[in-house]
Design an enzyme around this catalytic site. Structure first.
Site, PDB file in Angstrom:
ATOM      1  N   LYS A 222      66.148 -37.832  63.991  1.00 18.91           N
ATOM      2  CA  LYS A 222      65.288 -36.654  64.038  1.00 18.91           C
ATOM      3  C   LYS A 222      66.069 -35.385  63.658  1.00 18.91           C
ATOM      4  O   LYS A 222      67.308 -35.414  63.595  1.00 18.91           O
ATOM      5  CB  LYS A 222      64.685 -36.540  65.444  1.00 18.91           C
ATOM      6  CG  LYS A 222      63.744 -37.702  65.815  1.00 18.91           C
ATOM      7  CD  LYS A 222      63.207 -37.538  67.224  1.00 18.91           C
ATOM      8  CE  LYS A 222      62.228 -38.634  67.607  1.00 18.91           C
ATOM      9  NZ  LYS A 222      61.715 -38.471  68.984  1.00 18.91           N
TER      10      LYS A 222
ATOM     11  N   TYR B 164      52.694 -40.045  64.222  1.00 18.02           N
ATOM     12  CA  TYR B 164      52.552 -39.961  65.682  1.00 18.02           C
ATOM     13  C   TYR B 164      51.102 -40.085  66.145  1.00 18.02           C
ATOM     14  O   TYR B 164      50.763 -39.615  67.232  1.00 18.02           O
ATOM     15  CB  TYR B 164      53.151 -38.639  66.175  1.00 18.02           C
ATOM     16  CG  TYR B 164      54.653 -38.666  66.363  1.00 18.02           C
ATOM     17  CD1 TYR B 164      55.270 -39.678  67.096  1.00 18.02           C
ATOM     18  CD2 TYR B 164      55.470 -37.656  65.840  1.00 18.02           C
ATOM     19  CE1 TYR B 164      56.643 -39.699  67.290  1.00 18.02           C
ATOM     20  CE2 TYR B 164      56.847 -37.676  66.028  1.00 18.02           C
ATOM     21  CZ  TYR B 164      57.426 -38.707  66.762  1.00 18.02           C
ATOM     22  OH  TYR B 164      58.786 -38.721  66.960  1.00 18.02           O
TER      23      TYR B 164
ATOM     24  N   PHE C 242      51.719 -33.214  74.734  1.00 18.65           N
ATOM     25  CA  PHE C 242      52.866 -32.705  73.970  1.00 18.65           C
ATOM     26  C   PHE C 242      52.745 -32.977  72.466  1.00 18.65           C
ATOM     27  O   PHE C 242      53.711 -32.815  71.726  1.00 18.65           O
ATOM     28  CB  PHE C 242      54.174 -33.297  74.518  1.00 18.65           C
ATOM     29  CG  PHE C 242      54.192 -34.808  74.587  1.00 18.65           C
ATOM     30  CD1 PHE C 242      54.526 -35.568  73.468  1.00 18.65           C
ATOM     31  CD2 PHE C 242      53.878 -35.460  75.765  1.00 18.65           C
ATOM     32  CE1 PHE C 242      54.545 -36.951  73.523  1.00 18.65           C
ATOM     33  CE2 PHE C 242      53.896 -36.860  75.832  1.00 18.65           C
ATOM     34  CZ  PHE C 242      54.233 -37.605  74.703  1.00 18.65           C
TER      35      PHE C 242
ATOM     36  N   ARG D 142      65.987 -50.695  70.054  1.00 13.88           N
ATOM     37  CA  ARG D 142      65.595 -49.908  71.244  1.00 13.88           C
ATOM     38  C   ARG D 142      66.717 -49.911  72.288  1.00 13.88           C
ATOM     39  O   ARG D 142      66.956 -48.914  72.961  1.00 13.88           O
ATOM     40  CB  ARG D 142      64.308 -50.467  71.869  1.00 13.88           C
ATOM     41  CG  ARG D 142      63.074 -50.376  70.987  1.00 13.88           C
ATOM     42  CD  ARG D 142      62.474 -49.013  70.876  1.00 13.88           C
ATOM     43  NE  ARG D 142      61.837 -48.520  72.079  1.00 13.88           N
ATOM     44  CZ  ARG D 142      61.072 -47.429  72.114  1.00 13.88           C
ATOM     45  NH1 ARG D 142      60.847 -46.724  71.004  1.00 13.88           N
ATOM     46  NH2 ARG D 142      60.534 -47.017  73.221  1.00 13.88           N
TER      47      ARG D 142
ATOM     48  N   THR E  64      63.562 -43.190  76.513  1.00 14.71           N
ATOM     49  CA  THR E  64      62.972 -42.027  75.835  1.00 14.71           C
ATOM     50  C   THR E  64      63.593 -40.717  76.296  1.00 14.71           C
ATOM     51  O   THR E  64      63.952 -39.865  75.488  1.00 14.71           O
ATOM     52  CB  THR E  64      61.451 -41.995  76.115  1.00 14.71           C
ATOM     53  OG1 THR E  64      60.889 -43.232  75.695  1.00 14.71           O
ATOM     54  CG2 THR E  64      60.777 -40.850  75.386  1.00 14.71           C
TER      55      THR E  64
ATOM     56  N   ARG F 124      71.057 -42.106  72.955  1.00 12.34           N
ATOM     57  CA  ARG F 124      70.502 -40.966  73.700  1.00 12.34           C
ATOM     58  C   ARG F 124      71.359 -40.640  74.920  1.00 12.34           C
ATOM     59  O   ARG F 124      71.548 -39.469  75.270  1.00 12.34           O
ATOM     60  CB  ARG F 124      69.058 -41.264  74.108  1.00 12.34           C
ATOM     61  CG  ARG F 124      68.074 -41.184  72.931  1.00 12.34           C
ATOM     62  CD  ARG F 124      66.737 -41.787  73.298  1.00 12.34           C
ATOM     63  NE  ARG F 124      65.730 -41.615  72.245  1.00 12.34           N
ATOM     64  CZ  ARG F 124      64.585 -42.294  72.219  1.00 12.34           C
ATOM     65  NH1 ARG F 124      64.299 -43.177  73.162  1.00 12.34           N
ATOM     66  NH2 ARG F 124      63.718 -42.085  71.239  1.00 12.34           N
TER      67      ARG F 124
ATOM     68  N   ASN G 115      65.356 -35.990  71.454  1.00  8.53           N
ATOM     69  CA  ASN G 115      66.078 -37.194  71.862  1.00  8.53           C
ATOM     70  C   ASN G 115      66.675 -37.943  70.672  1.00  8.53           C
ATOM     71  O   ASN G 115      66.875 -39.143  70.720  1.00  8.53           O
ATOM     72  CB  ASN G 115      65.172 -38.097  72.712  1.00  8.53           C
ATOM     73  CG  ASN G 115      63.869 -38.432  72.004  1.00  8.53           C
ATOM     74  OD1 ASN G 115      63.654 -38.038  70.862  1.00  8.53           O
ATOM     75  ND2 ASN G 115      63.005 -39.168  72.679  1.00  8.53           N
TER      76      ASN G 115
ATOM     77  N   HIS H  56      63.971 -41.710  66.577  1.00  6.52           N
ATOM     78  CA  HIS H  56      62.727 -42.445  66.783  1.00  6.52           C
ATOM     79  C   HIS H  56      63.035 -43.892  66.437  1.00  6.52           C
ATOM     80  O   HIS H  56      63.723 -44.151  65.452  1.00  6.52           O
ATOM     81  CB  HIS H  56      61.610 -41.945  65.863  1.00  6.52           C
ATOM     82  CG  HIS H  56      60.480 -42.932  65.776  1.00  6.52           C
ATOM     83  ND1 HIS H  56      59.476 -42.969  66.701  1.00  6.52           N
ATOM     84  CD2 HIS H  56      60.239 -43.961  64.912  1.00  6.52           C
ATOM     85  CE1 HIS H  56      58.649 -43.956  66.408  1.00  6.52           C
ATOM     86  NE2 HIS H  56      59.099 -44.579  65.323  1.00  6.52           N
TER      87      HIS H  56
ATOM     88  N   GLU I 140      54.858 -48.819  60.761  1.00  3.16           N
ATOM     89  CA  GLU I 140      55.735 -47.681  60.439  1.00  3.16           C
ATOM     90  C   GLU I 140      56.587 -47.927  59.194  1.00  3.16           C
ATOM     91  O   GLU I 140      56.774 -47.018  58.382  1.00  3.16           O
ATOM     92  CB  GLU I 140      56.636 -47.366  61.645  1.00  3.16           C
ATOM     93  CG  GLU I 140      55.840 -46.773  62.808  1.00  3.16           C
ATOM     94  CD  GLU I 140      56.681 -46.521  64.049  1.00  3.16           C
ATOM     95  OE1 GLU I 140      56.132 -45.949  65.006  1.00  3.16           O
ATOM     96  OE2 GLU I 140      57.879 -46.882  64.066  1.00  3.16           O
TER      97      GLU I 140
HETATM   98  P1  ATP Z   1      60.111 -42.628  69.786  1.00  6.86           P
HETATM   99  O1  ATP Z   1      58.694 -43.107  69.559  1.00  6.86           O
HETATM  100  O2  ATP Z   1      60.388 -41.257  69.215  1.00  6.86           O
HETATM  101  O3  ATP Z   1      61.149 -43.649  69.448  1.00  6.86           O
HETATM  102  P2  ATP Z   1      59.814 -43.364  72.470  1.00  6.86           P
HETATM  103  O4  ATP Z   1      59.064 -44.553  71.934  1.00  6.86           O
HETATM  104  O5  ATP Z   1      61.020 -43.625  73.315  1.00  6.86           O
HETATM  105  O6  ATP Z   1      60.292 -42.422  71.326  1.00  6.86           O
HETATM  106  P3  ATP Z   1      57.249 -42.206  72.994  1.00  6.86           P
HETATM  107  O7  ATP Z   1      56.582 -42.424  74.300  1.00  6.86           O
HETATM  108  O8  ATP Z   1      56.793 -42.982  71.810  1.00  6.86           O
HETATM  109  O9  ATP Z   1      58.812 -42.425  73.238  1.00  6.86           O
HETATM  110  O10 ATP Z   1      57.207 -40.644  72.679  1.00  6.86           O
HETATM  111  C1  ATP Z   1      57.394 -40.180  71.360  1.00  6.86           C
HETATM  112  C2  ATP Z   1      58.240 -38.950  71.380  1.00  6.86           C
HETATM  113  O11 ATP Z   1      57.514 -37.902  72.017  1.00  6.86           O
HETATM  114  C3  ATP Z   1      59.539 -39.040  72.177  1.00  6.86           C
HETATM  115  O12 ATP Z   1      60.584 -39.610  71.435  1.00  6.86           O
HETATM  116  C4  ATP Z   1      59.808 -37.598  72.499  1.00  6.86           C
HETATM  117  O13 ATP Z   1      60.440 -36.938  71.399  1.00  6.86           O
HETATM  118  C5  ATP Z   1      58.412 -37.019  72.678  1.00  6.86           C
HETATM  119  N1  ATP Z   1      57.987 -36.950  74.082  1.00  6.86           N
HETATM  120  C6  ATP Z   1      57.683 -37.985  74.891  1.00  6.86           C
HETATM  121  N2  ATP Z   1      57.304 -37.552  76.103  1.00  6.86           N
HETATM  122  C7  ATP Z   1      57.369 -36.184  76.057  1.00  6.86           C
HETATM  123  C8  ATP Z   1      57.095 -35.129  76.979  1.00  6.86           C
HETATM  124  N3  ATP Z   1      56.659 -35.384  78.212  1.00  6.86           N
HETATM  125  N4  ATP Z   1      57.294 -33.851  76.588  1.00  6.86           N
HETATM  126  C9  ATP Z   1      57.712 -33.577  75.333  1.00  6.86           C
HETATM  127  N5  ATP Z   1      57.974 -34.507  74.405  1.00  6.86           N
HETATM  128  C10 ATP Z   1      57.814 -35.806  74.749  1.00  6.86           C
HETATM  129 MG    MG Z   2      57.460 -44.484  70.524  1.00  8.25          MG
END
Ligand code: ATP
Ligand code: MG
Length: 159
Positions: free
Chosen positions: A10, A50, A58, A86, A92, A103, A123, A126, A137
């Site tokens: 990112k 997304y 968010f 992962r 996350t 992370r 973080n 992705h 994706e």
């Molecule tokens: P990614 O999909 O980016 O690999 P992830 O699968 O671990 O991450 P998801 O639940 O898919 O997490 O959330 C997507 C992204 O949204 C997260 O990587 C983070 O950048 C953002 N995110 C998640 N929860 C929050 C929150 N509560 N507030 C702000 N941003 C958030």
């Molecule tokens: Mg995700």
């Protein structure tokens, strides 16, 4: 069992100069990079990527964050690649990610803090969440011609 996973470094990872360090971790684990590019995605593309989060509080911040600078996207291939990627990435919320994960080693803030500040959770990475997500994706980010079939030395010993 050989899977492909989509990984995105990112804008925070790119701006912090962590591209090499992050790629190294996947290469060290024997995952094969079969396609890679730097792109600055627009709002429309980010919203498509997304779309599962469209209803989340968010969502706007998330789209703003991923479009604030260029990202490096790549496809990692390997045995159980989705789950293995992962594990290397960590939880996350960097605050909960174990040391040793990307992370956990390079960030520490929590999603609660990001939400309170009205920011997307920075973080670094992705990574596709499951096989179905990975297939969709990879298709969204890479054309067939942008992915390559070749042999690595790892295949003799790691695959
Ligand atoms: P990614 O999909 O980016 O690999 P992830 O699968 O671990 O991450 P998801 O639940 O898919 O997490 O959330 C997507 C992204 O949204 C997260 O990587 C983070 O950048 C953002 N995110 C998640 N929860 C929050 C929150 N509560 N507030 C702000 N941003 C958030
Ligand atoms: Mg995700």
């Amino acid at each position: 069992m050989i899977e492909k996973s989509l990984v995105i470094i990112k804008p925070d990872g790119v701006e912090r100069g962590l591209i090499g360090e992050i790629l190294r971790r996947f290469e060290n684990a024997g995952l094969k990079i079969i396609g890679m590019k730097m792109v600055w995605v627009d709002r429309k593309f980010a919203e498509e990527h997304y779309k599962a989060h469209r209803k989340k509080p968010f969502f706007r911040e998330l789209v703003e964050f991923i479009t604030e600078g260029p990202v490096v996207a790549f496809v990692a291939e390997g045995v159980h690649a989705v789950g293995n990627v992962r594990r290397l990435v960590g939880s996350t919320s960097p605050h909960e990610a174990s040391p040793g994960t990307i992370r956990g080693d390079f960030a520490h803030m929590s999603m609660a803090y990001a939400s309170k500040k009205g920011l997307g959770g920075k973080n670094l990475i992705h990574a596709s969440g499951n096989k179905a997500e990975a297939d969709a994706e990879v298709k969204l980010w890479f054309r067939k011609e942008e992915m390559h079939s070749y042999s690595t030395v790892h295949e003799k010993h790691v695959f």
